[in-house]
Design an enzyme around this catalytic site. Structure first.
Site, PDB file in Angstrom:
ATOM      1  N   GLU A 165      35.989  39.147  33.331  1.00 54.55           N
ATOM      2  CA  GLU A 165      38.023  38.409  33.390  1.00 54.55           C
ATOM      3  C   GLU A 165      36.928  37.583  32.446  1.00 54.55           C
ATOM      4  OE1 GLU A 165      39.531  38.273  37.780  1.00 54.55           O
ATOM      5  OE2 GLU A 165      38.318  37.138  37.940  1.00 54.55           O
ATOM      6  N   SER A 197      45.092  38.550  33.903  1.00 53.12           N
ATOM      7  CA  SER A 197      46.774  39.001  33.499  1.00 53.12           C
ATOM      8  C   SER A 197      47.263  40.293  33.737  1.00 53.12           C
ATOM      9  CB  SER A 197      47.114  38.363  32.293  1.00 53.12           C
ATOM     10  OG  SER A 197      47.227  36.977  32.166  1.00 53.12           O
ATOM     11  N   GLY A 217      48.074  36.618  39.961  1.00 54.11           N
ATOM     12  CA  GLY A 217      48.940  36.394  40.050  1.00 54.11           C
ATOM     13  C   GLY A 217      50.258  37.900  40.778  1.00 54.11           C
ATOM     14  N   HIS A 272      32.892  33.413  40.613  1.00 57.11           N
ATOM     15  CA  HIS A 272      34.065  33.301  39.774  1.00 57.11           C
ATOM     16  C   HIS A 272      34.212  31.974  38.726  1.00 57.11           C
ATOM     17  CE1 HIS A 272      38.115  32.845  39.297  1.00 57.11           C
ATOM     18  NE2 HIS A 272      38.972  34.149  39.675  1.00 57.11           N
ATOM     19  N   GLU A 307      37.389  29.911  38.065  1.00 54.06           N
ATOM     20  CA  GLU A 307      37.207  28.990  38.636  1.00 54.06           C
ATOM     21  C   GLU A 307      36.134  28.227  39.186  1.00 54.06           C
ATOM     22  OE1 GLU A 307      40.589  31.184  40.434  1.00 54.06           O
ATOM     23  OE2 GLU A 307      41.733  31.027  38.223  1.00 54.06           O
ATOM     24  N   ASN A 334      43.386  38.926  45.109  1.00 53.32           N
ATOM     25  CA  ASN A 334      42.674  37.857  44.722  1.00 53.32           C
ATOM     26  C   ASN A 334      43.660  36.513  45.584  1.00 53.32           C
ATOM     27  OD1 ASN A 334      41.226  35.119  45.178  1.00 53.32           O
ATOM     28  ND2 ASN A 334      40.248  35.158  42.367  1.00 53.32           N
ATOM     29  N   GLY A 352      45.266  34.073  34.347  1.00 53.41           N
ATOM     30  CA  GLY A 352      46.847  32.781  34.153  1.00 53.41           C
ATOM     31  C   GLY A 352      47.483  32.750  33.334  1.00 53.41           C
ATOM     32  N   LYS A 402      43.452  33.300  45.750  1.00 58.23           N
ATOM     33  CA  LYS A 402      42.766  32.149  45.399  1.00 58.23           C
ATOM     34  C   LYS A 402      43.380  30.488  46.484  1.00 58.23           C
ATOM     35  CE  LYS A 402      43.194  33.596  40.767  1.00 58.23           C
ATOM     36  NZ  LYS A 402      42.716  33.025  39.420  1.00 58.23           N
TER      37      LYS A 402
HETATM   38  P1  13P Z   1      45.574  36.398  36.761  1.00 56.53           P
HETATM   39  O1  13P Z   1      45.153  37.986  37.372  1.00 56.53           O
HETATM   40  O2  13P Z   1      46.489  35.861  37.744  1.00 56.53           O
HETATM   41  O3  13P Z   1      45.251  36.246  36.006  1.00 56.53           O
HETATM   42  O4  13P Z   1      44.122  36.080  38.075  1.00 56.53           O
HETATM   43  C1  13P Z   1      42.691  37.588  37.510  1.00 56.53           C
HETATM   44  C2  13P Z   1      42.083  36.358  38.426  1.00 56.53           C
HETATM   45  O5  13P Z   1      41.502  35.319  37.807  1.00 56.53           O
HETATM   46  C3  13P Z   1      41.576  37.440  39.579  1.00 56.53           C
HETATM   47  O6  13P Z   1      40.329  36.882  40.339  1.00 56.53           O
END
Ligand code: 13P
Length: 229
Positions: free
Chosen positions: A157, A193, A215, A88, A90, A6, A163, A8
């Site tokens: 998640e 993560s 990430g 998600h 976010e 992803n 993150g 983002k």
């Molecule tokens: P990270 O791997 O950066 O923690 O993000 C996870 C995520 O939100 C994937 O959708």
């Protein structure tokens, strides 16, 4: 295993193209049964050929119309995209999508036969109250969702692990995924993560059938560390 990247709000159309070319050249050694998904930013959506699936991070539940700033089915169909991330954290927390909005989106894209990667996750405050509170919250995120839908994948998640570099422990993931599997008998991804240093122990957990990665998916080298681990 499923390995889903992803991006983002990272990468451009240009860097996504380079990324995908580089990735594809190195995917030939992946296990045949493993599946790779890439969710680039909307401006980078395109028809890419290769041993992976391109999905959209978001879309509005409509074919087309007056929804400024959104894309709908028509824009996805241009690139034969029929995979979507829904729910998600976010989008729920930063962009204000309610469970009702998420459920509406789910129903629309289910009607269209999309493969839906559906995200759920709890805050640290809820996690600190223990597994019962966590499960109560996670189950509330299935409200209005047909969990028997055939093209349905769930991504757990925990928000506090996204993150932050702080991954949920093997015990926490095991307990949560076992409890989830009892209510939703679908492939379960873990996200939060995930990186080269923890993929081995996460992939070994029984009810973890894949990972959703932010990430560590942004560079082909770090994403391939996961896919080819
Ligand atoms: P990270 O791997 O950066 O923690 O993000 C996870 C995520 O939100 C994937 O959708």
């Amino acid at each position: 295993m499923i390995y889903a990247a992803n991006f983002k709000t990272n990468h451009t159309r240009y860097t996504t193209k380079n990324y995908i070319q580089d990735l594809q050249a190195k995917l030939s050694t992946k296990k045949a049964e493993d599946k790779v998904y890439i969710f680039p930013p909307l401006t980078a959506l395109d028809t890419f050929e290769g041993d992976f699936t391109i999905g959209t991070q978001n879309a509005y539940p409509v074919k087309n119309g007056a929804f400024t700033g959104e894309i709908g089915l028509e824009q996805l169909a241009e690139f034969n995209i029929n995979t979507i991330l829904i729910g998600h954290s976010e989008r729920r927390d930063i962009l204000g999508e309610s469970q009702q909005d998420v459920a509406k989106k789910f129903s629309f894209f289910k009607e269209q036969g999309f493969e839906i990667i559906y995200c759920i996750g709890e805050s640290l405050e809820i996690r600190e109250q223990g597994i019962n509170a966590v499960m109560e919250h996670l189950l509330s995120q299935f409200e209005g969702i047909d969990t028997n839908y055939e093209n349905f994948v769930v991504a757990y998640e925990p928000i506090w692990a996204i993150g932050t570099g702080r991954t949920a422990s093997v015990e926490e993931i095991t307990e949560t995924h076992n409890a989830l599997k009892k209510v939703v008998n679908k492939p379960l991804l873990y996200g939060g993560s995930v990186k080269g240093q923890n993929i081995e122990e996460i992939a070994r957990i029984k009810n973890v059938e894949g990972v959703l990665v932010g990430g560590a998916s942004l560079k082909t080298e770090t994403f391939l560390e996961l896919v080819l681990h």
